[in-house]
Design a protein around this motif. Structure first.
Motif, PDB file in Angstrom:
ATOM      1  N   TYR A 136       0.823  -1.209   0.000  1.00 41.05           N
ATOM      2  CA  TYR A 136       0.000   0.000   0.000  1.00 41.05           C
ATOM      3  C   TYR A 136       0.862   1.266   0.000  1.00 41.05           C
ATOM      4  N   PHE A 137       1.899   1.251   0.801  1.00 42.80           N
ATOM      5  CA  PHE A 137       2.774   2.425   0.957  1.00 42.80           C
ATOM      6  C   PHE A 137       3.448   2.796  -0.363  1.00 42.80           C
ATOM      7  N   GLN A 138       4.027   1.829  -1.064  1.00 37.30           N
ATOM      8  CA  GLN A 138       4.715   2.146  -2.311  1.00 37.30           C
ATOM      9  C   GLN A 138       3.741   2.367  -3.473  1.00 37.30           C
ATOM     10  N   ALA A 139       2.557   1.793  -3.408  1.00 37.91           N
ATOM     11  CA  ALA A 139       1.598   1.968  -4.505  1.00 37.91           C
ATOM     12  C   ALA A 139       0.949   3.348  -4.479  1.00 37.91           C
ATOM     13  N   LEU A 140       0.538   3.800  -3.298  1.00 38.93           N
ATOM     14  CA  LEU A 140      -0.189   5.060  -3.196  1.00 38.93           C
ATOM     15  C   LEU A 140       0.631   6.212  -2.621  1.00 38.93           C
ATOM     16  N   HIS A 141       1.801   5.902  -2.083  1.00 38.18           N
ATOM     17  CA  HIS A 141       2.673   6.910  -1.462  1.00 38.18           C
ATOM     18  C   HIS A 141       1.981   7.604  -0.288  1.00 38.18           C
ATOM     19  N   ILE A 142       1.169   6.822   0.409  1.00 38.83           N
ATOM     20  CA  ILE A 142       0.483   7.256   1.624  1.00 38.83           C
ATOM     21  C   ILE A 142       0.902   6.291   2.723  1.00 38.83           C
ATOM     22  N   PRO A 143       1.204   6.789   3.924  1.00 40.17           N
ATOM     23  CA  PRO A 143       1.580   5.879   5.009  1.00 40.17           C
ATOM     24  C   PRO A 143       0.467   4.880   5.332  1.00 40.17           C
ATOM     25  N   CYS A 144       0.795   3.605   5.233  1.00 38.13           N
ATOM     26  CA  CYS A 144      -0.143   2.558   5.620  1.00 38.13           C
ATOM     27  C   CYS A 144      -0.122   2.422   7.142  1.00 38.13           C
ATOM     28  N   ARG A 145      -0.930   1.532   7.676  1.00 35.38           N
ATOM     29  CA  ARG A 145      -0.985   1.365   9.144  1.00 35.38           C
ATOM     30  C   ARG A 145       0.357   0.912   9.704  1.00 35.38           C
ATOM     31  N   HIS A 146       1.135   0.162   8.926  1.00 37.09           N
ATOM     32  CA  HIS A 146       2.432  -0.322   9.390  1.00 37.09           C
ATOM     33  C   HIS A 146       3.453   0.822   9.461  1.00 37.09           C
ATOM     34  N   VAL A 147       3.397   1.716   8.485  1.00 35.05           N
ATOM     35  CA  VAL A 147       4.278   2.889   8.497  1.00 35.05           C
ATOM     36  C   VAL A 147       3.889   3.806   9.644  1.00 35.05           C
ATOM     37  N   LEU A 148       2.591   3.981   9.877  1.00 32.41           N
ATOM     38  CA  LEU A 148       2.141   4.817  10.993  1.00 32.41           C
ATOM     39  C   LEU A 148       2.607   4.234  12.326  1.00 32.41           C
TER      40      LEU A 148
END
Length: 163
Positions: free
Chosen positions: A112-124
């Motif tokens: 999700y993070f690399q596809a949309l360039h939005i922090p996913c729950r794991h990045v958060l």
């Protein structure tokens, strides 16, 4: 992506069936002009109240933040960029329990993070654990200045064909 594009085109052309080609182009032009005007006004209003990111992005971040407290975060480097996330509770749509997050490379195993360039729950969760600001991992396209710049262009009225 293809479905989103076709839905956008269908929304613009809705109500324009059985028209001649020039009438169809003119109808599309006026519809797009109205959409740009309306969305440009919304973006300007959000900029004027000091919004840094779009409301859509903030809703996604709020949704993803709900799961941060249900994860164990393991940090594997001193620069605070390499993490393993273990999900303790079942999350809807989750395929696995452990995810690797590489903040400096903009990657997470969920994709999700690399596809949309939005922090996913794991990045958060990683940012929360390392006390990093998640906003620096959001692509520039989601900033209100960028959104406003999309709608900055103005549509000019179309003159009469005989002119």
């Amino acid at each position: 992506m293809t479905i989103n594009i076709s839905e956008c085109i269908n929304a613009v052309i809705k109500g324009s069936r059985n028209l001649q080609f020039t009438a169809l182009v003119k109808s599309s032009y006026f519809c797009l002009g109205e959409i740009f005007s309306r969305n440009g006004s919304k973006a300007l209003a959000q900029l004027q109240v000091g919004a840094k990111f779009s409301q859509t992005l903030m809703k996604v971040i709020e949704f993803n933040s709900k799961y941060v407290n249900t994860m164990n975060v393991y940090q594997f480097d001193q620069s605070r960029t390499n993490f393993t996330i273990e999900e303790l509770a079942a999350v809807p749509g989750s395929r696995q329990k452990n995810y690797q997050v590489l903040l400096d490379e903009g990657k997470c195993d969920c994709g999700y993070f690399q596809a949309l360039h939005i922090p996913c729950r794991h990045v958060l969760a990683s940012c929360s654990h390392a006390r990093l600001d998640w906003k620096r991992f959001v692509h520039l396209v989601y900033r209100m200045e960028s959104v406003f710049n999309v709608y900055r262009s103005e549509f000019r009225p179309i003159g009469h064909e005989d002119d």
